[in-house]
Design a protein around this motif. Structure first.
Motif, PDB file in Angstrom:
ATOM      1  N   ILE A  88       0.832  -1.200   0.000  1.00 13.27           N
ATOM      2  CA  ILE A  88       0.000   0.000   0.000  1.00 13.27           C
ATOM      3  C   ILE A  88       0.877   1.265   0.000  1.00 13.27           C
ATOM      4  O   ILE A  88       0.617   2.235  -0.724  1.00 13.27           O
ATOM      5  CB  ILE A  88      -0.941  -0.008   1.228  1.00 13.27           C
ATOM      6  CG1 ILE A  88      -1.994  -1.110   1.079  1.00 13.27           C
ATOM      7  CG2 ILE A  88      -1.603   1.345   1.419  1.00 13.27           C
ATOM      8  CD1 ILE A  88      -2.891  -1.270   2.280  1.00 13.27           C
ATOM      9  N   SER A  89       1.931   1.240   0.812  1.00  7.80           N
ATOM     10  CA  SER A  89       2.837   2.383   0.856  1.00  7.80           C
ATOM     11  C   SER A  89       3.482   2.608  -0.495  1.00  7.80           C
ATOM     12  O   SER A  89       3.630   3.765  -0.956  1.00  7.80           O
ATOM     13  CB  SER A  89       3.906   2.133   1.914  1.00  7.80           C
ATOM     14  OG  SER A  89       4.848   3.190   1.930  1.00  7.80           O
ATOM     15  N   ARG A  90       3.843   1.543  -1.171  1.00  5.64           N
ATOM     16  CA  ARG A  90       4.469   1.664  -2.484  1.00  5.64           C
ATOM     17  C   ARG A  90       3.493   2.275  -3.499  1.00  5.64           C
ATOM     18  O   ARG A  90       3.872   3.141  -4.310  1.00  5.64           O
ATOM     19  CB  ARG A  90       4.926   0.292  -2.937  1.00  5.64           C
ATOM     20  CG  ARG A  90       5.774   0.313  -4.224  1.00  5.64           C
ATOM     21  CD  ARG A  90       6.168  -1.093  -4.632  1.00  5.64           C
ATOM     22  NE  ARG A  90       6.799  -1.830  -3.541  1.00  5.64           N
ATOM     23  CZ  ARG A  90       6.258  -2.874  -2.915  1.00  5.64           C
ATOM     24  NH1 ARG A  90       5.057  -3.287  -3.257  1.00  5.64           N
ATOM     25  NH2 ARG A  90       6.917  -3.460  -1.933  1.00  5.64           N
ATOM     26  N   GLN A  91       2.254   1.797  -3.455  1.00  8.26           N
ATOM     27  CA  GLN A  91       1.266   2.326  -4.399  1.00  8.26           C
ATOM     28  C   GLN A  91       0.946   3.794  -4.107  1.00  8.26           C
ATOM     29  O   GLN A  91       0.732   4.578  -5.059  1.00  8.26           O
ATOM     30  CB  GLN A  91      -0.023   1.491  -4.325  1.00  8.26           C
ATOM     31  CG  GLN A  91       0.137   0.049  -4.784  1.00  8.26           C
ATOM     32  CD  GLN A  91       0.568  -0.038  -6.253  1.00  8.26           C
ATOM     33  OE1 GLN A  91       0.168   0.776  -7.087  1.00  8.26           O
ATOM     34  NE2 GLN A  91       1.415  -1.029  -6.532  1.00  8.26           N
ATOM     35  N   LEU A  92       0.931   4.172  -2.849  1.00  9.32           N
ATOM     36  CA  LEU A  92       0.686   5.577  -2.527  1.00  9.32           C
ATOM     37  C   LEU A  92       1.849   6.457  -2.980  1.00  9.32           C
ATOM     38  O   LEU A  92       1.645   7.592  -3.435  1.00  9.32           O
ATOM     39  CB  LEU A  92       0.470   5.736  -1.003  1.00  9.32           C
ATOM     40  CG  LEU A  92      -0.810   5.114  -0.441  1.00  9.32           C
ATOM     41  CD1 LEU A  92      -0.876   5.322   1.060  1.00  9.32           C
ATOM     42  CD2 LEU A  92      -2.052   5.703  -1.111  1.00  9.32           C
ATOM     43  N   ASP A  93       3.059   5.945  -2.859  1.00  9.29           N
ATOM     44  CA  ASP A  93       4.201   6.690  -3.345  1.00  9.29           C
ATOM     45  C   ASP A  93       4.143   6.866  -4.865  1.00  9.29           C
ATOM     46  O   ASP A  93       4.627   7.890  -5.404  1.00  9.29           O
ATOM     47  CB  ASP A  93       5.508   5.982  -2.952  1.00  9.29           C
ATOM     48  CG  ASP A  93       5.804   6.096  -1.458  1.00  9.29           C
ATOM     49  OD1 ASP A  93       5.228   6.988  -0.815  1.00  9.29           O
ATOM     50  OD2 ASP A  93       6.596   5.268  -0.936  1.00  9.29           O
ATOM     51  N   LYS A  94       3.582   5.887  -5.542  1.00  3.85           N
ATOM     52  CA  LYS A  94       3.433   5.959  -6.999  1.00  3.85           C
ATOM     53  C   LYS A  94       2.251   6.814  -7.416  1.00  3.85           C
ATOM     54  O   LYS A  94       2.066   7.114  -8.592  1.00  3.85           O
ATOM     55  CB  LYS A  94       3.258   4.566  -7.567  1.00  3.85           C
ATOM     56  CG  LYS A  94       4.516   3.713  -7.480  1.00  3.85           C
ATOM     57  CD  LYS A  94       4.235   2.242  -7.810  1.00  3.85           C
ATOM     58  CE  LYS A  94       3.621   2.087  -9.194  1.00  3.85           C
ATOM     59  NZ  LYS A  94       3.400   0.643  -9.527  1.00  3.85           N
ATOM     60  N   GLY A  95       1.419   7.225  -6.425  1.00  7.01           N
ATOM     61  CA  GLY A  95       0.275   8.045  -6.725  1.00  7.01           C
ATOM     62  C   GLY A  95      -0.925   7.246  -7.180  1.00  7.01           C
ATOM     63  O   GLY A  95      -1.873   7.821  -7.759  1.00  7.01           O
ATOM     64  N   ALA A  96      -0.925   5.921  -6.935  1.00  3.20           N
ATOM     65  CA  ALA A  96      -2.038   5.079  -7.391  1.00  3.20           C
ATOM     66  C   ALA A  96      -3.226   5.227  -6.457  1.00  3.20           C
ATOM     67  O   ALA A  96      -3.081   5.428  -5.270  1.00  3.20           O
ATOM     68  CB  ALA A  96      -1.599   3.631  -7.431  1.00  3.20           C
TER      69      ALA A  96
END
Length: 299
Positions: A291-299
């Motif tokens: 989830i943190s990775r996707q938020l960093d990607k702006g997803a």
């Protein structure tokens, strides 16, 4: 003088004749009591032989006193049928507990087999997701309904989605707070995981810990009745009193029969539950990282 001598001689001869005539009579009188003594001895002999019959206990009365009507061939079924009512209740209760233990074993083996299989499929699908929306779609699919890891993923992604719908910038300044709320949602699901997986464990623990003592109670009660019967029957004939004691000991045997599998099943499933708990902890960390990775990607 000669007449006096002749008189003395005649008197002596007469006395000798009297003594000779009386001797057989004395001998006969002296010998007469002997047959009476022999007859008395002969008459008393049967009384001595009959003594054990008078003092021995009747086997049928002894069997009735110790709680049976004649045991015949001693088998577990016959011992159960001849046992007292209290011992029978103990045996039946332990047998029912043993049956429930085996039912729980079968149910939980099937449950864990299905749980691990469904978890493996979910993880394979989850790791192929490309966005938080994809994670949520996979976690809420009917295929994975009820799976603990799917519920964890659904709770975390739903919290992120709720934050986004509330107008919070989950990819900006509110990113950390969104991840914190997602982590709290995952912990809430995990807190109920042990309760979901430990169904039936308390019953197994109770049977395993109390089964031998319940069986021992039945044995003590049965042996007590057997010894009361021995005292009432005035006999220590092992062939008569042993069946009653064997019936009582059967209760302890059934108690161990119920308790030993219950303890083994309890320890086995505790190991399985702990292993799945470790797996869920690992997935929680993997989920929050994704989830943190996707938020960093702006997803």
């Amino acid at each position: 003088m000669r007449d006096s001598k002749k008189t003395n001689i005649l008197l002596a001869m007469a006395g000798a004749a009297v003594l000779m005539a009386s001797s057989p009579v004395l001998a006969q009188d002296t010998a007469t009591p002997a047959p009476a003594t022999a007859e008395a001895t002969t008459t008393e002999a049967p009384a001595t032989d009959a003594a054990p019959v008078d003092t021995a206990a009747d086997p049928e009365s002894v069997a009735d006193a110790v709680g049976g009507e004649g045991h015949g061939d001693i088998t577990p079924i016959s011992m159960f049928m001849e046992a007292g009512i209290v011992v029978k209740i103990v045996m039946i209760g332990l047998l029912v507990a043993s049956i429930f233990s085996w039912v729980i074993l079968i149910i939980k083996i099937i449950e864990f087999a299905g749980l691990n299989s469904k978890t493996d499929r979910f993880l394979e699908s989850f790791r192929g997701a490309r966005s938080i929306a994809d994670m949520r779609k996979i976690a809420t699919a009917d295929e994975f309904d009820g799976n603990p890891l799917a519920d964890m993923a659904a709770a975390a992604t739903e919290e992120v989605e709720l934050s986004r719908q509330a107008g919070l910038s989950v990819t900006g300044e509110h990113r950390d707070s969104a991840i914190t709320r997602a982590s709290t949602a995952v912990a809430a699901v995990q807190s109920g995981l042990a309760g979901r997986l430990s169904g039936g464990q308390q019953f197994l623990a109770s049977v395993g810990s109390s089964g031998p003592f319940v069986g021992l109670f039945g044995t003590v009660y049965g042996v007590m009745n057997s010894f009361i019967g021995i005292a009432q029957s005035n006999t220590t004939n092992l062939a008569v009193v042993a069946p009653g004691i064997a019936e009582a000991l059967l209760a302890t045997g059934i108690g161990l029969f119920a308790a030993i599998p219950a303890v083994i099943f309890y320890n086995y499933f505790n190991t399985r539950i702990a292993a799945y708990g470790t797996r869920s902890d690992g997935f929680a960390a993997e989920l929050l990282n994704a989830i943190s990775r996707q938020l960093d990607k702006g997803a």
